[in-house]
Design a protein around this motif. Structure first.
Motif, short mmCIF file in Angstrom:
data_model
loop_
_atom_site.label_atom_id
_atom_site.label_comp_id
_atom_site.label_asym_id
_atom_site.label_seq_id
_atom_site.Cartn_x
_atom_site.Cartn_y
_atom_site.Cartn_z
N ASP A 47 10.45 11.75 5.62
CA ASP A 47 10.00 10.57 4.88
C ASP A 47 10.99 9.44 5.08
OD1 ASP A 47 8.46 9.09 2.80
OD2 ASP A 47 10.42 9.17 1.80
N ALA A 49 11.02 6.33 3.34
CA ALA A 49 11.27 5.37 2.26
C ALA A 49 12.77 5.46 1.99
CB ALA A 49 10.46 5.73 1.02
N GLN A 73 6.68 9.74 8.03
CA GLN A 73 5.81 9.00 7.11
C GLN A 73 6.54 7.71 6.76
OE1 GLN A 73 4.90 11.78 3.85
NE2 GLN A 73 6.51 10.87 2.62
N HIS A 75 6.31 3.66 5.15
CA HIS A 75 5.67 3.05 3.99
C HIS A 75 5.45 1.55 4.17
CE1 HIS A 75 6.30 6.68 1.40
NE2 HIS A 75 7.16 6.92 2.39
N ALA A 78 7.58 -0.92 1.71
CA ALA A 78 9.03 -0.76 1.60
C ALA A 78 9.70 -1.83 2.45
CB ALA A 78 9.44 0.63 2.08
N TRP A 87 10.92 -3.62 -2.43
CA TRP A 87 9.48 -3.40 -2.46
C TRP A 87 8.79 -4.75 -2.42
CZ3 TRP A 87 6.01 -2.84 -7.26
CH2 TRP A 87 4.74 -2.40 -6.90
N PHE A 114 1.77 4.91 5.10
CA PHE A 114 1.52 5.07 3.67
C PHE A 114 1.26 3.75 2.94
CE2 PHE A 114 2.52 9.36 4.17
CZ PHE A 114 2.32 10.03 2.97
N HIS A 116 2.06 2.11 -0.08
CA HIS A 116 3.33 2.43 -0.73
C HIS A 116 3.35 2.11 -2.22
CE1 HIS A 116 7.54 3.20 -1.14
NE2 HIS A 116 7.85 1.94 -1.43
N CYS A 117 3.80 3.10 -3.00
CA CYS A 117 4.24 2.93 -4.38
C CYS A 117 3.20 2.23 -5.27
CB CYS A 117 5.56 2.17 -4.41
SG CYS A 117 6.49 2.36 -5.96
N TYR A 127 -2.32 -5.20 -3.36
CA TYR A 127 -2.24 -4.61 -2.03
C TYR A 127 -3.46 -5.01 -1.19
CZ TYR A 127 -0.10 -1.09 1.05
OH TYR A 127 0.55 -0.45 2.08
N SER A 151 1.27 6.74 -1.64
CA SER A 151 2.42 7.12 -2.43
C SER A 151 2.27 6.58 -3.85
CB SER A 151 3.70 6.57 -1.79
OG SER A 151 4.81 6.71 -2.65
#
Length: 363
Positions: A47, A49, A73, A75, A78, A87, A114, A116-117, A127, A151
């Motif tokens: 990962d 991130a 993976q 993001h 990020a 972020w 991904f 992300h978050c 997003y 994520s």
């Protein structure tokens, strides 16, 4: 190393992967040998991130020559424009960050890209509105991103997003603290979190696990919300026993910490037994099998935890779980109701009665 096959992508993924929160701390001289040892030990899933942008050139140096042997993976959201992790949902920031990450990694493709978050529905709205989702999907159509991920720490938000878009992989925070309502990311009730795992299993969505140690709190009795410490190996086994989980992603900063993670496979079964979490599980968890297999050994050899898992998944509509159950050499219909598992279950599950229930269901 043990591996699990991703139900949607067919990728063979190591059950222990590696996060990137700490790998930058010792610089390339320490980080590169740590990553090389991880791959040598069979860890093939990483990962990114990362805790700091300095992690990316370390990965690039360690793996550029063996890129096809590892899965990244990465993001979309990020941001490393200021060096450390940030972020951002601004499209230009996302594009710059992804381009920079790929350059530092010395690669031209992303295995798992991904979303992300996404912890609030407002994050998901932004997003989409800002064009980040469209950019990610465009790269997927071009083949630069091979598979789509999501994520989040929030089951309700995950459910809403999965209702709108199809993803292959979910990165989610799984540990005994969060599952039982303790800790910063303990979002969702016991039942909501369990239902999320079953939903992913039914849909073939693989779960990659972040924060398996609850930020280290579960490893220290003084910091644990339960006043009781678990070992890293208990935490890893706990997460791996959850439906749909493919890999657990703890962090490491040097070779010795990687060696410590790989030692998971040298542990005797009793060292992996996490049934002591029953002493701090909330009342609503009583009577629910968590597949810990503390009831082993069954006098006639039943895998009680696995039988329970297949039953729960089949009831949730997972057709493959039914097939897996029916292919077992011994199943609930073979139970002799001796009561051994009833006496040993720390969660007060009346397993002998449940075996009769399961046998009737599959019959």
């Amino acid at each position: 190393m043990e591996y699990r096959i991703h139900p949607r992508t067919g990728d063979k993924i190591s059950v222990i992967g590696l996060g990137s929160a700490y790998i930058f701390e010792g610089g390339p001289k320490i980080g590169v040998p740590a990553l090389e040892r991880a791959l040598e030990g069979g860890i093939n899933y990483y990962d990114l991130a990362a805790g700091d942008g300095k992690a990316f050139p370390i990965f690039g140096e360690a793996f550029s020559a063996v890129r096809k042997d590892v899965f990244y993976q990465i993001h979309f959201g990020a941001d490393y424009s200021k060096g450390t992790y940030g972020w951002s949902l601004a499209l230009d920031d996302v594009k710059r960050s992804i381009d920079w990450q790929l350059t530092q990694l010395r690669t031209d493709y992303i295995d798992y890209g991904f979303i992300h978050c996404q912890d609030e529905l407002s994050d998901w709205a932004a997003y989409q509105k800002n064009g980040v989702l469209d950019h990610l999907l465009s790269l997927k159509r071009q083949g630069m991103v091979r598979h789509l991920g999501l994520s989040s720490h929030t089951p309700a938000v995950i459910g809403a997003i999965l209702d709108e878009i199809e993803v292959d992989t979910l990165m989610f925070s799984i540990n005994a603290a969060y599952d039982y309502g303790e800790g910063e990311y303990a979002n969702g009730s016991v039942d909501e979190r369990a239902a999320l795992y079953r939903r992913c299993a039914k849909a073939g969505i693989g779960i990659t696990v972040m924060k398996p140690f609850s930020g280290g709190q579960l490893l220290d009795a003084a910091l644990s919300p339960f006043g009781h410490a678990l070992t890293p190996y208990q935490c890893i086994r706990y997460a791996l026993d959850k439906p749909a989980v493919l890999t657990v992603l703890p962090g490491a900063k040097d070779r010795s910490e990687v060696e410590g993670l790989l030692a998971y496979f040298d542990q005797p079964e009793q060292a992996l037994d996490y049934s002591n979490i029953a002493s701090f599980a909330p009342p609503q968890a009583a009577g629910t099998c968590v597949y810990c297999n503390h009831c082993k050994p069954c006098p006639i050899g039943l895998d009680v935890g696995l039988i329970n898992k297949y039953y729960d998944l089949a009831k949730a509509g997972d057709l493959l779980a039914r097939e897996h159950y029916l292919s077992l050499e011994q199943n609930a219909a073979d139970c002799i109701a001796c009561g051994h598992c009833d006496q040993r279950c720390p969660f007060q599950v009346r397993q002998s009665a449940r075996m009769a229930e399961i046998a009737a269901y599959f019959a």
